[in-house]
Design a protein around this motif. Structure first.
Motif, PDB file in Angstrom:
ATOM      1  N   GLN A   3       0.802  -1.220   0.000  1.00 44.99           N
ATOM      2  CA  GLN A   3       0.000   0.000   0.000  1.00 44.99           C
ATOM      3  C   GLN A   3       0.840   1.277   0.000  1.00 44.99           C
ATOM      4  O   GLN A   3       0.297   2.365  -0.131  1.00 44.99           O
ATOM      5  N   SER A  39      -2.931   1.172  -8.795  1.00 48.66           N
ATOM      6  CA  SER A  39      -4.080   0.393  -8.335  1.00 48.66           C
ATOM      7  C   SER A  39      -5.048   1.207  -7.482  1.00 48.66           C
ATOM      8  O   SER A  39      -4.644   1.848  -6.519  1.00 48.66           O
ATOM      9  N   ASP A  41      -6.828   0.053  -5.360  1.00 53.23           N
ATOM     10  CA  ASP A  41      -6.872  -0.577  -4.048  1.00 53.23           C
ATOM     11  C   ASP A  41      -6.041   0.178  -3.018  1.00 53.23           C
ATOM     12  O   ASP A  41      -6.158  -0.082  -1.829  1.00 53.23           O
ATOM     13  N   ARG A  42      -5.213   1.098  -3.458  1.00 56.40           N
ATOM     14  CA  ARG A  42      -4.402   1.908  -2.550  1.00 56.40           C
ATOM     15  C   ARG A  42      -5.264   3.027  -1.967  1.00 56.40           C
ATOM     16  O   ARG A  42      -6.036   3.638  -2.676  1.00 56.40           O
ATOM     17  N   ARG A  45      -2.685   7.418  -3.672  1.00 55.52           N
ATOM     18  CA  ARG A  45      -1.854   7.266  -4.866  1.00 55.52           C
ATOM     19  C   ARG A  45      -1.094   8.574  -5.052  1.00 55.52           C
ATOM     20  O   ARG A  45      -1.651   9.551  -5.536  1.00 55.52           O
ATOM     21  N   PRO A  83      -8.627   6.570  -3.677  1.00 54.34           N
ATOM     22  CA  PRO A  83      -9.285   5.591  -4.549  1.00 54.34           C
ATOM     23  C   PRO A  83     -10.665   6.068  -5.000  1.00 54.34           C
ATOM     24  O   PRO A  83     -11.252   5.512  -5.915  1.00 54.34           O
TER      25      PRO A  83
END
Length: 190
Positions: A3, A39, A41-42, A45, A83
């Motif tokens: 992450q 991603s 999912d992080r 970013r 996200p």
């Protein structure tokens, strides 16, 4: 998945010519963000150096088309996104917090962020400096609870309350601080 929103460079690079604030220049001379396209999912970013840009109110993808009194002189460096596509910025000039603060703004942000007469509901101050923000992110396993305050209820009670107090100090108008209805430790037990 890792992450962590950046990677350490094997060789430092020179970035002073870009005019970034000192702490951003230092960070990007030694690190590279994972990029806004990494991603989803992080939780965070961080922008790659080439994605970092100075922005004003009109550049905010959600709100910039509308005038909002007090925000005409807003200036920041876009340094990342959540996200949920919330903008994460390094503040240069904002009516709700001093320069150098880390601030987020987006449709689903649980604010209002900062303090003053021009606070915006869908915004939140995340930290009083870039270095402080990175330290908090790392301590939290790279999760930014300000972007998803509902996740605080998954933490042990003492940890949850500590985070709520932290965000409440930076954002006095939020309704999810200590003792709020979102605070699991204030709910009656069955």
């Amino acid at each position: 998945m890792d992450q962590k929103p950046f990677v350490r460079l094997t060789v430092p690079r020179i970035v002073e010519h870009l005019g970034l604030p000192t702490e951003l220049a230092q960070f990007y001379s030694e690190n590279e963000g994972v990029g806004r396209e990494s991603s989803p999912d992080r939780f965070v970013r961080l922008c790659r150096l080439k994605e970092v840009e100075r922005i004003g109110w009109r550049d905010l993808h959600i709100f910039g088309a509308d005038d909002f009194p007090g925000w005409e002189q807003f200036a920041a460096y876009r340094i990342g996104m959540s996200p949920f596509f919330d903008e994460i910025v390094y503040v240069l000039n904002a009516p709700v917090c001093p320069a150098g603060f880390i601030f987020t703004i987006g449709v689903d942000v649980a604010g209002p962020g900062g303090s003053g007469s021009a606070i915006l509901e869908p915004s939140l101050v995340l930290a009083s400096s870039f270095a402080e923000w990175l330290e908090r992110l790392e301590a939290c396993g790279w999760i930014e609870y300000g972007l998803a305050p509902g996740d605080l209820t998954t933490l042990p009670e003492a940890e949850e309350r500590k985070h709520r107090r932290y965000y409440q100090a930076l954002n006095p108008g939020i309704t999810w601080g200590p003792g709020s209805s979102w605070d699991s430790s204030s709910r009656p037990t069955a």
